[in-house]
Design an enzyme around this catalytic site. Structure first.
Site, mmCIF file in Angstrom:
data_model
loop_
_atom_site.group_PDB
_atom_site.id
_atom_site.type_symbol
_atom_site.label_atom_id
_atom_site.label_comp_id
_atom_site.label_asym_id
_atom_site.label_seq_id
_atom_site.Cartn_x
_atom_site.Cartn_y
_atom_site.Cartn_z
ATOM 1 N N ASN A 190 0.853 -1.197 0.000
ATOM 2 C CA ASN A 190 0.000 0.000 0.000
ATOM 3 C C ASN A 190 0.891 1.251 0.000
ATOM 4 O O ASN A 190 1.710 1.429 0.908
ATOM 5 C CB ASN A 190 -0.899 -0.048 1.246
ATOM 6 N N ASP A 194 -0.151 4.470 -0.077
ATOM 7 C CA ASP A 194 -0.879 5.689 0.316
ATOM 8 C C ASP A 194 0.023 6.724 0.986
ATOM 9 O O ASP A 194 -0.101 7.930 0.750
ATOM 10 C CB ASP A 194 -1.980 5.369 1.341
ATOM 11 N N HIS A 195 0.908 6.238 1.858
ATOM 12 C CA HIS A 195 1.620 7.204 2.699
ATOM 13 C C HIS A 195 2.832 7.834 2.015
ATOM 14 O O HIS A 195 3.431 8.761 2.543
ATOM 15 C CB HIS A 195 1.926 6.594 4.064
ATOM 16 N N HIS A 199 -5.628 3.626 -1.638
ATOM 17 C CA HIS A 199 -6.948 3.991 -1.109
ATOM 18 C C HIS A 199 -7.273 5.407 -1.562
ATOM 19 O O HIS A 199 -6.658 6.365 -1.100
ATOM 20 C CB HIS A 199 -6.903 3.894 0.422
ATOM 21 N N ARG A 256 -9.396 8.060 -0.976
ATOM 22 C CA ARG A 256 -10.383 8.473 0.029
ATOM 23 C C ARG A 256 -11.265 9.583 -0.524
ATOM 24 O O ARG A 256 -10.850 10.335 -1.401
ATOM 25 C CB ARG A 256 -9.677 8.960 1.295
ATOM 26 N N ARG A 288 -7.081 12.734 0.897
ATOM 27 C CA ARG A 288 -6.008 13.221 1.777
ATOM 28 C C ARG A 288 -4.654 12.622 1.419
ATOM 29 O O ARG A 288 -3.629 13.163 1.792
ATOM 30 C CB ARG A 288 -6.338 12.924 3.242
ATOM 31 N N GLU A 334 -8.699 0.534 -3.023
ATOM 32 C CA GLU A 334 -9.545 0.578 -1.820
ATOM 33 C C GLU A 334 -10.431 1.808 -1.916
ATOM 34 O O GLU A 334 -9.951 2.897 -2.252
ATOM 35 C CB GLU A 334 -8.692 0.705 -0.564
ATOM 36 N N THR A 359 -7.401 6.554 10.009
ATOM 37 C CA THR A 359 -7.242 5.469 9.060
ATOM 38 C C THR A 359 -8.510 4.626 9.129
ATOM 39 O O THR A 359 -9.460 5.001 9.798
ATOM 40 C CB THR A 359 -5.969 4.648 9.364
ATOM 41 N N THR A 360 -8.523 3.517 8.408
ATOM 42 C CA THR A 360 -9.723 2.689 8.371
ATOM 43 C C THR A 360 -9.827 1.933 9.688
ATOM 44 O O THR A 360 -9.091 0.992 9.920
ATOM 45 C CB THR A 360 -9.622 1.711 7.186
ATOM 46 N N GLU A 418 -11.121 -9.354 3.039
ATOM 47 C CA GLU A 418 -9.854 -8.990 3.672
ATOM 48 C C GLU A 418 -10.140 -8.833 5.164
ATOM 49 O O GLU A 418 -10.923 -7.969 5.562
ATOM 50 C CB GLU A 418 -9.297 -7.689 3.088
ATOM 51 N N HIS A 469 -3.924 -4.484 7.602
ATOM 52 C CA HIS A 469 -4.022 -3.322 8.478
ATOM 53 C C HIS A 469 -3.119 -3.487 9.694
ATOM 54 O O HIS A 469 -3.259 -4.429 10.467
ATOM 55 C CB HIS A 469 -5.451 -3.018 8.953
ATOM 56 N N GLY A 482 1.088 -1.391 4.356
ATOM 57 C CA GLY A 482 1.517 -0.086 3.889
ATOM 58 C C GLY A 482 2.300 0.727 4.891
ATOM 59 O O GLY A 482 3.508 0.918 4.765
ATOM 60 N N HIS A 483 1.613 1.204 5.916
ATOM 61 C CA HIS A 483 2.177 2.233 6.795
ATOM 62 C C HIS A 483 3.524 1.811 7.369
ATOM 63 O O HIS A 483 4.490 2.588 7.364
ATOM 64 C CB HIS A 483 1.172 2.547 7.905
HETATM 65 N N1 PXP Z 1 -6.020 -3.084 4.007
HETATM 66 C C1 PXP Z 1 -6.999 -2.146 4.069
HETATM 67 C C2 PXP Z 1 -8.369 -2.532 3.659
HETATM 68 C C3 PXP Z 1 -6.713 -0.828 4.488
HETATM 69 O O1 PXP Z 1 -7.699 0.085 4.536
HETATM 70 C C4 PXP Z 1 -5.381 -0.492 4.798
HETATM 71 C C5 PXP Z 1 -5.051 0.922 5.171
HETATM 72 O O2 PXP Z 1 -5.305 1.767 4.092
HETATM 73 C C6 PXP Z 1 -4.406 -1.497 4.706
HETATM 74 C C7 PXP Z 1 -4.754 -2.782 4.329
HETATM 75 C C8 PXP Z 1 -2.974 -1.226 5.020
HETATM 76 O O3 PXP Z 1 -2.857 -0.924 6.365
HETATM 77 P P1 PXP Z 1 -1.466 -0.385 6.915
HETATM 78 O O4 PXP Z 1 -1.169 0.871 6.184
HETATM 79 O O5 PXP Z 1 -1.730 -0.183 8.373
HETATM 80 O O6 PXP Z 1 -0.445 -1.457 6.657
#
Ligand code: PXP
Length: 252
Positions: A12, A14-15, A48, A50, A54, A75, A105-106, A156, A199, A221-222
């Site tokens: 992921n 995103d960050h 993702h 959003r 963001r 996502e 976050t989610t 998931e 997550h 991701g994070h």
């Molecule tokens: N899976 C889903 C459905 C998520 O919403 C996220 C966060 O966007 C992740 C996985 C990845 O989570 P993390 O960034 O905490 O690893």
């Protein structure tokens, strides 16, 4: 019990966009990170989009669709706007997540069981467009059964609570949560759903989750983007891949 298939790693990104947006610059580029992740062994890229944009933005999705060789897992919330975007791009997979603007976050899984008619209608055109539809849910039996019932191909399982408990050293509660996730994975698989998990996963928590034989994909991701600050993104991903493979080999 033997693994049912090779465990895929979805990275992921995103960050990377979070860092970019913090200064309103054009860098760091999420596509560049995604291509680096591909080269380091990612089996897919997750992003993702959003509602508040963001981190990932519409133009990132266009660039990822055009530039990636591995599949994109988009996502998104279950809104008409997001459905239209997914139908326009037709990514390999669409993961439906709950989204409240104020959350960082989610935070929880999607309530499939409480929203069956709407979600059945929401999922149908995405399936017809060829997207693999995934529901991001907790390990609750009702949510798993409802996901199978509305025609999702994938669930998931939300591992965030387990990872938080581990980080807080609450090992007895973490063990119970892990067991519930294990049972959820087995139930989902028995209903014909492909099982993913994600997550909050880090090097400290990946092995236990990777050892679930039914889990086919982890989305992370994070932690990886944070770890990349210290050792580079490629190395951070390779470190995760090694831990996933070791956990799978240990159960074979
Ligand atoms: N899976 C889903 C459905 C998520 O919403 C996220 C966060 O966007 C992740 C996985 C990845 O989570 P993390 O960034 O905490 O690893």
């Amino acid at each position: 019990m033997r693994a049912l298939g090779r465990l895929r790693l979805g990275v992921n990104i995103d960050h990377v966009a979070t860092v970019r947006n913090a200064r309103g610059t054009a860098y760091p580029d999420p596509l560049r990170a995604a291509l680096l992740a591909e080269a380091a062994g990612a089996d897919g890229i997750t992003a993702h989009l959003r509602e508040d944009r963001r981190h990932i933005r519409d133009e990132d999705i266009t660039a990822l669709m055009q530039g990636l060789r591995v599949p994109l897992n988009l996502e998104m919330a279950t809104t008409p706007e997001m459905q239209a975007i997914a139908l326009r791009h037709k990514p390999h997979a669409v993961c439906l997540v709950p989204e409240r603007r104020e959350e960082r976050t989610t935070e929880g899984g999607i309530d499939v069981a409480g929203d069956i008619p709407r979600l059945t209608d929401f999922v149908a055109p995405l399936r017809e467009a060829g997207c693999r539809v995934s529901m991001f849910i907790g390990h609750d039996v009702r949510q798993i059964e409802a996901s199978a019932g509305i025609g999702a191909a994938v669930v998931e399982l939300h591992t965030g609570h387990y990872c938080d408990l581990m980080a807080e050293g609450r090992s007895a509660e973490a063990a119970r949560e892990l067991e519930a996730l294990r049972e959820g994975a087995a139930l989902a698989h028995s209903l014909g759903l492909e099982v993913h998990a994600g997550h909050g996963i880090s090097y400290d928590t990946v092995a236990e989750i990777a050892a679930f034989p039914q889990v086919m994909e982890l989305n992370i991701g994070h932690f990886l983007i944070g770890e990349a600050i210290f050792r580079g993104l490629g190395s951070a991903i390779e470190g995760m891949r090694r831990r996933m493979d070791a956990a799978r080999e240990a159960m074979a």
